[in-house]
Design a protein around this motif. Structure first.
Motif, mmCIF file in Angstrom:
data_model
loop_
_atom_site.group_PDB
_atom_site.id
_atom_site.type_symbol
_atom_site.label_atom_id
_atom_site.label_comp_id
_atom_site.label_asym_id
_atom_site.label_seq_id
_atom_site.Cartn_x
_atom_site.Cartn_y
_atom_site.Cartn_z
ATOM 1 N N TYR A 2 0.847 -1.189 0.000
ATOM 2 C CA TYR A 2 0.000 0.000 0.000
ATOM 3 C C TYR A 2 0.882 1.239 0.000
ATOM 4 C CZ TYR A 2 -4.043 -2.928 0.917
ATOM 5 O OH TYR A 2 -5.028 -3.870 0.813
ATOM 6 N N LYS A 3 0.549 2.193 -0.876
ATOM 7 C CA LYS A 3 1.358 3.403 -1.021
ATOM 8 C C LYS A 3 0.467 4.632 -0.869
ATOM 9 C CE LYS A 3 2.657 4.954 -5.082
ATOM 10 N NZ LYS A 3 3.297 5.092 -6.421
ATOM 11 N N PRO A 4 0.864 5.612 -0.073
ATOM 12 C CA PRO A 4 0.043 6.838 0.043
ATOM 13 C C PRO A 4 -0.033 7.558 -1.297
ATOM 14 C CG PRO A 4 1.722 6.717 1.768
ATOM 15 C CD PRO A 4 2.054 5.647 0.783
ATOM 16 N N TYR A 5 -1.150 8.209 -1.524
ATOM 17 C CA TYR A 5 -1.282 9.033 -2.717
ATOM 18 C C TYR A 5 -0.291 10.188 -2.674
ATOM 19 C CZ TYR A 5 -5.773 6.984 -4.133
ATOM 20 O OH TYR A 5 -6.762 6.147 -4.553
ATOM 21 N N SER A 6 0.242 10.529 -3.843
ATOM 22 C CA SER A 6 0.959 11.799 -3.942
ATOM 23 C C SER A 6 -0.068 12.928 -3.863
ATOM 24 C CB SER A 6 1.716 11.877 -5.275
ATOM 25 O OG SER A 6 0.792 11.960 -6.353
ATOM 26 N N ALA A 7 0.399 14.143 -3.640
ATOM 27 C CA ALA A 7 -0.521 15.281 -3.546
ATOM 28 C C ALA A 7 -1.306 15.457 -4.834
ATOM 29 C CB ALA A 7 0.262 16.549 -3.224
ATOM 30 N N ASP A 8 -0.635 15.259 -5.975
ATOM 31 C CA ASP A 8 -1.302 15.414 -7.276
ATOM 32 C C ASP A 8 -2.327 14.310 -7.481
ATOM 33 O OD1 ASP A 8 -1.596 16.650 -9.938
ATOM 34 O OD2 ASP A 8 -0.758 14.765 -10.657
ATOM 35 N N ASP A 9 -1.969 13.065 -7.156
ATOM 36 C CA ASP A 9 -2.902 11.939 -7.306
ATOM 37 C C ASP A 9 -4.120 12.128 -6.416
ATOM 38 O OD1 ASP A 9 -1.448 10.592 -9.190
ATOM 39 O OD2 ASP A 9 -0.393 9.323 -7.749
ATOM 40 N N ALA A 10 -3.909 12.555 -5.193
ATOM 41 C CA ALA A 10 -5.019 12.723 -4.253
ATOM 42 C C ALA A 10 -6.002 13.774 -4.758
ATOM 43 C CB ALA A 10 -4.484 13.127 -2.881
ATOM 44 N N ARG A 11 -5.461 14.795 -5.436
ATOM 45 C CA ARG A 11 -6.312 15.876 -5.929
ATOM 46 C C ARG A 11 -7.184 15.426 -7.098
ATOM 47 N NH1 ARG A 11 -5.687 19.224 -10.037
ATOM 48 N NH2 ARG A 11 -3.543 18.547 -10.390
ATOM 49 N N ARG A 12 -6.634 14.591 -7.978
ATOM 50 C CA ARG A 12 -7.364 14.262 -9.211
ATOM 51 C C ARG A 12 -7.964 12.865 -9.218
ATOM 52 N NH1 ARG A 12 -4.316 11.051 -12.602
ATOM 53 N NH2 ARG A 12 -2.106 10.842 -12.094
ATOM 54 N N MET A 13 -7.742 12.080 -8.174
ATOM 55 C CA MET A 13 -8.184 10.688 -8.184
ATOM 56 C C MET A 13 -9.694 10.572 -8.027
ATOM 57 S SD MET A 13 -7.085 7.623 -8.477
ATOM 58 C CE MET A 13 -7.846 6.010 -8.358
ATOM 59 N N VAL A 14 -10.318 9.830 -8.912
ATOM 60 C CA VAL A 14 -11.736 9.509 -8.782
ATOM 61 C C VAL A 14 -11.864 8.357 -7.806
ATOM 62 C CG1 VAL A 14 -13.764 8.629 -9.982
ATOM 63 C CG2 VAL A 14 -12.303 10.337 -11.086
ATOM 64 N N GLN A 15 -12.618 8.549 -6.737
ATOM 65 C CA GLN A 15 -12.704 7.555 -5.675
ATOM 66 C C GLN A 15 -13.832 6.545 -5.880
ATOM 67 O OE1 GLN A 15 -10.584 7.109 -3.086
ATOM 68 N NE2 GLN A 15 -9.312 8.728 -3.916
ATOM 69 N N ASN A 16 -14.876 6.959 -6.556
ATOM 70 C CA ASN A 16 -16.023 6.065 -6.742
ATOM 71 C C ASN A 16 -16.677 6.336 -8.089
ATOM 72 O OD1 ASN A 16 -16.522 4.640 -4.020
ATOM 73 N ND2 ASN A 16 -16.224 6.775 -3.441
ATOM 74 N N ARG A 17 -16.947 5.258 -8.839
ATOM 75 C CA ARG A 17 -17.652 5.414 -10.107
ATOM 76 C C ARG A 17 -18.355 4.093 -10.422
ATOM 77 N NH1 ARG A 17 -13.880 7.247 -14.462
ATOM 78 N NH2 ARG A 17 -14.150 9.340 -13.604
ATOM 79 N N ILE A 18 -19.619 4.017 -10.078
ATOM 80 C CA ILE A 18 -20.431 2.819 -10.324
ATOM 81 C C ILE A 18 -21.676 3.263 -11.074
ATOM 82 C CG2 ILE A 18 -21.724 0.899 -9.309
ATOM 83 C CD1 ILE A 18 -19.011 2.614 -7.284
#
Length: 325
Positions: free
Chosen positions: A273-289
């Motif tokens: 498990y790896k923490p998100y980078s600041a950029d990834d955390a900003r643009r990451m879609v967390q849920n899409r169903i």
């Protein structure tokens, strides 16, 4: 639209999803299927077995949707068009100008050619990326467009142009918003590949799969074969000027996905498990169903491949094609 005796042009037909669409079309009584592809992402190995059918061919003059005259010639010889050609999400992020030229201007060229040549029907490939992160789950087709990336922006533009061409020229089209598509023929090694090939590559190399964050981010995984079947159903349907989710409606977290892949691969590798980078955390879609009900009602589409069955199919294809993907 009745497919009997029709000539269908599949733009992007040598690609990941496109090759499955061609195969699905050839299972009907169409007169011919012409593959229009520049082979930037598509591969001849995806379609070699399909070209054995005398009804199937590659458009010999070229296959880039930026080549207006060549595209027009291909569309002129067709009754209907399925448009799948596009630059992928992360590629669009790194090359936004090219993303505009291909996904937006290229789609405009397709629409223009369809109207000029009186095409009977167009199926346009959009994406669930138009929704961005979910404000409600499952997402219906009425979900707001919360997209914040270049790829999703190009697909929103494509949808808007389809609607404008329908309103101005009465173009008969239907659009499909794909959830997370996986399966055979997906590029397994490219820099811009998906989460499932990346996990499988790690496990096959006896390395730990890497999950960003805590693995709770959840998506709707749908097989390419089901997506292809939905394209053909959309082509045959009476729906016009509508967009549809193409997915399963089943929520699977990245952690659950990884656990299932490890089980199917009979691997005891420990996940990293790896923490998100600041950029990834900003643009990451967390849920899409996606909610699948509208597509079921109007197109008669429901998914056939559960995630376990679809992954087994992909794993078998990888085993049979080692070193070739």
């Amino acid at each position: 639209m009745q497919l009997t005796g029709k000539r269908i042009l599949v733009i992007g037909g040598a690609g990941f999803i496109g090759s499955h669409v061609v195969e699905e079309l050839l299972a009907t009584d169409v007169a011919s299927v012409v593959i229009y592809d520049n082979f930037a992402r598509g591969k001849k190995s995806n379609i070699e077995h399909l070209l054995a059918d005398p009804r199937c061919s590659i458009f010999a003059a070229g296959g880039d949707i930026r080549d207006v005259d060549v595209l027009d010639a291909a569309v002129r010889e067709s009754d209907a068009v399925i448009h799948l050609a596009a630059m992928w999400l992360l590629h669009c992020k790194d090359f936004p100008r090219t993303a505009f030229n291909v996904n937006i201007e290229g789609t405009f060229n397709v629409l223009e050619a369809c109207v000029r040549n009186n095409i009977e029907r167009l199926v346009y490939s959009s994406s669930a990326s138009v929704y961005g992160d979910a404000s409600q789950v499952p997402m219906t087709e009425e979900h707001p467009f919360n997209n914040r990336n270049f790829y999703g922006a190009t697909k929103i533009a494509g949808e808007a142009m389809c609607r404008a061409y329908h309103d101005r020229y009465n173009l008969s089209y239907v659009g499909l918003r794909y959830m997370n598509v996986y399966g055979p023929h997906q590029d397994q090694t490219a820099a811009y590949t998906g989460v499932i090939p990346i996990m499988l590559n790690k496990i096959d190399a006896n390395e730990a799969p890497v999950i960003n964050g805590d693995g709770s981010q959840a998506y709707d995984f749908v097989s390419a074969k089901d997506v292809a079947r939905c394209n053909v159903l959309a082509l045959q349907s009476e729906a016009v000027d509508e967009f549809y989710n193409v997915g399963t409606g089943v929520q699977t977290s990245i952690g659950e996905l990884c656990d299932l892949i490890l089980e199917l691969k009979q691997s005891d590798i420990t996940v990293t498990y790896k923490p998100y980078s600041a950029d990834d955390a900003r643009r990451m879609v967390q849920n899409r169903i996606g909610c699948p009900e509208k597509a079921a009602r109007d197109l008669g589409f429901r998914f056939s491949d559960g995630l376990r069955e679809g992954l087994l199919d992909l794993i078998a294809w990888r085993e049979a094609n080692k070193g070739q993907y």
